[in-house]
Design an enzyme around this catalytic site. Structure first.
Site, PDB file in Angstrom:
ATOM      1  N   LYS A  14       0.920  -1.104   0.214  1.00 51.36           N
ATOM      2  CA  LYS A  14       0.140   0.001  -0.014  1.00 51.36           C
ATOM      3  C   LYS A  14       0.848   1.179   0.115  1.00 51.36           C
ATOM      4  CE  LYS A  14      -2.298  -0.991   3.761  1.00 51.36           C
ATOM      5  NZ  LYS A  14      -1.786  -2.304   4.468  1.00 51.36           N
ATOM      6  N   ARG A  89     -10.114   0.347   8.649  1.00 52.05           N
ATOM      7  CA  ARG A  89      -9.616  -1.025   9.092  1.00 52.05           C
ATOM      8  C   ARG A  89     -10.641  -1.697   9.834  1.00 52.05           C
ATOM      9  NH1 ARG A  89      -3.469   0.246   8.797  1.00 52.05           N
ATOM     10  NH2 ARG A  89      -2.779  -2.144   9.197  1.00 52.05           N
ATOM     11  N   ARG A 128      11.493  -5.776   4.909  1.00 47.29           N
ATOM     12  CA  ARG A 128      11.379  -4.179   5.178  1.00 47.29           C
ATOM     13  C   ARG A 128      11.968  -3.808   6.564  1.00 47.29           C
ATOM     14  NH1 ARG A 128       5.296  -1.926   4.812  1.00 47.29           N
ATOM     15  NH2 ARG A 128       5.272  -2.280   7.088  1.00 47.29           N
ATOM     16  N   ARG A 134      11.035   0.245  11.602  1.00 46.76           N
ATOM     17  CA  ARG A 134       9.817  -0.110  12.088  1.00 46.76           C
ATOM     18  C   ARG A 134      10.154  -1.015  13.222  1.00 46.76           C
ATOM     19  NH1 ARG A 134       4.974   0.712   8.234  1.00 46.76           N
ATOM     20  NH2 ARG A 134       3.796  -0.813  10.073  1.00 46.76           N
ATOM     21  N   ARG A 146      -0.407  -9.012  13.591  1.00 45.15           N
ATOM     22  CA  ARG A 146      -0.838  -7.860  12.585  1.00 45.15           C
ATOM     23  C   ARG A 146      -1.681  -8.665  11.464  1.00 45.15           C
ATOM     24  NH1 ARG A 146       4.465  -5.427  11.452  1.00 45.15           N
ATOM     25  NH2 ARG A 146       3.413  -4.334   9.661  1.00 45.15           N
TER      26      ARG A 146
HETATM   27  P1  ADP Z   1       0.946  -2.234   8.212  1.00 43.86           P
HETATM   28  O1  ADP Z   1      -0.527  -2.179   7.356  1.00 43.86           O
HETATM   29  O2  ADP Z   1       2.149  -2.408   7.217  1.00 43.86           O
HETATM   30  O3  ADP Z   1       1.019  -3.026   9.374  1.00 43.86           O
HETATM   31  P2  ADP Z   1       0.488   0.571   8.985  1.00 43.86           P
HETATM   32  O4  ADP Z   1       1.656   1.507   8.711  1.00 43.86           O
HETATM   33  O5  ADP Z   1      -0.523   0.815   8.170  1.00 43.86           O
HETATM   34  O6  ADP Z   1       1.161  -0.629   8.715  1.00 43.86           O
HETATM   35  O7  ADP Z   1      -0.128   0.397  10.463  1.00 43.86           O
HETATM   36  C1  ADP Z   1       0.796   0.189  11.515  1.00 43.86           C
HETATM   37  C2  ADP Z   1       0.013   0.171  12.688  1.00 43.86           C
HETATM   38  O8  ADP Z   1      -0.749   0.957  13.226  1.00 43.86           O
HETATM   39  C3  ADP Z   1      -0.896  -1.063  12.662  1.00 43.86           C
HETATM   40  O9  ADP Z   1      -0.525  -2.482  13.165  1.00 43.86           O
HETATM   41  C4  ADP Z   1      -1.959  -0.520  13.753  1.00 43.86           C
HETATM   42  O10 ADP Z   1      -1.704  -0.842  15.141  1.00 43.86           O
HETATM   43  C5  ADP Z   1      -1.761   0.890  13.636  1.00 43.86           C
HETATM   44  N1  ADP Z   1      -2.847   1.242  12.792  1.00 43.86           N
HETATM   45  C6  ADP Z   1      -2.760   2.049  11.503  1.00 43.86           C
HETATM   46  N2  ADP Z   1      -3.898   2.258  10.927  1.00 43.86           N
HETATM   47  C7  ADP Z   1      -4.838   2.002  11.800  1.00 43.86           C
HETATM   48  C8  ADP Z   1      -6.345   1.849  11.724  1.00 43.86           C
HETATM   49  N3  ADP Z   1      -6.969   2.643  10.634  1.00 43.86           N
HETATM   50  N4  ADP Z   1      -7.204   1.734  12.854  1.00 43.86           N
HETATM   51  C9  ADP Z   1      -6.401   1.152  13.875  1.00 43.86           C
HETATM   52  N5  ADP Z   1      -5.215   0.837  14.103  1.00 43.86           N
HETATM   53  C10 ADP Z   1      -4.335   1.529  12.758  1.00 43.86           C
END
Ligand code: ADP
Length: 192
Positions: A14, A89, A128, A134, A146
């Protein structure tokens, strides 16, 4: 306006595809992951609360991310459109987003869903983690948590948008350029 949701499990590409899409279509990128990491870096109360969830691979509470998106929409009144990355999400987040956009007299035009198999996701995320800085990418247990969180709570979000005929599924395996071309093709089909 053109409003796009780029959807898919952690590691589905993404972030990479978002950068290319915002450049091509002139959109404002709204990534809840990036917004949360900025809050953590700035040590705000919101960031400190969110970190506890993120470190365990769990979703941050809906009201926290919905508030963040609401502020980001308000802060960009002149945007030509938005690309939502990592949001919504949960179904509650989807409903909240619909309401926020309705208030701005606009809506989601397309929900692009990137599909990648689980072993490939884990491989990409561990890779990554070698360079991203991260912490949630360096621990395989957190990565698996996750993905489970995605399967349990997030994958249903696609059903919500299917009801409105907005979903386009795209195979997220192949070269960055190949996947980008597939995404653009789906967007352009809806624009014409
Ligand atoms: P990835 O999809 O690669 O795990 P992101 O950078 O999108 O990484 O998100 C990292 C973390 O941030 C997620 O594992 C979650 O804990 C939190 N997070 C991100 N977006 C949301 C969301 N819309 N609702 C709840 N938690 C979120």
């Amino acid at each position: 306006m053109l409003n796009i949701i780029l959807f898919g499990p952690p590691g589905s590409g993404k972030g990479t595809q978002s950068e290319k899409l915002i450049a091509k279509y002139g959109l404002k990128h709204l990534s809840t992951g990036d917004l949360l990491r900025n809050e953590i870096a700035a040590k705000t109360p919101l960031g400190i609360e969110a970190k506890n969830f993120m470190d365990k691979g769990q979703l941050v509470p809906d009201e926290v991310v919905i508030g963040m998106i609401s502020s980001a929409l308000e802060a960009n009144p002149l945007a030509k459109g938005f690309l939502f990355d990592g949001f919504p999400r949960t179904e509650a987040q989807s409903i909240a987003l619909d309401n926020l956009l309705q208030f701005k007299h606009t809506q989601i035009d397309i929900f692009l869903s990137l599909e990648v198999n689980e072993e490939e996701l884990v491989k990409r995320l561990l890779n990554r983690g070698l360079t991203s800085g991260r912490s949630d990418d360096t621990n395989e247990e957190v990565i698996r948590a996750r993905i489970i969180e995605y399967e349990n709570k997030t994958s249903v979000v696609a059903d919500y948008y299917k009801k409105f005929n907005k979903v386009a599924a795209i195979k997220g395996e192949g070269s960055v350029e190949e996947i980008f071309a597939l995404l653009c093709n789906e967007i352009d089909k809806r624009l014409s």
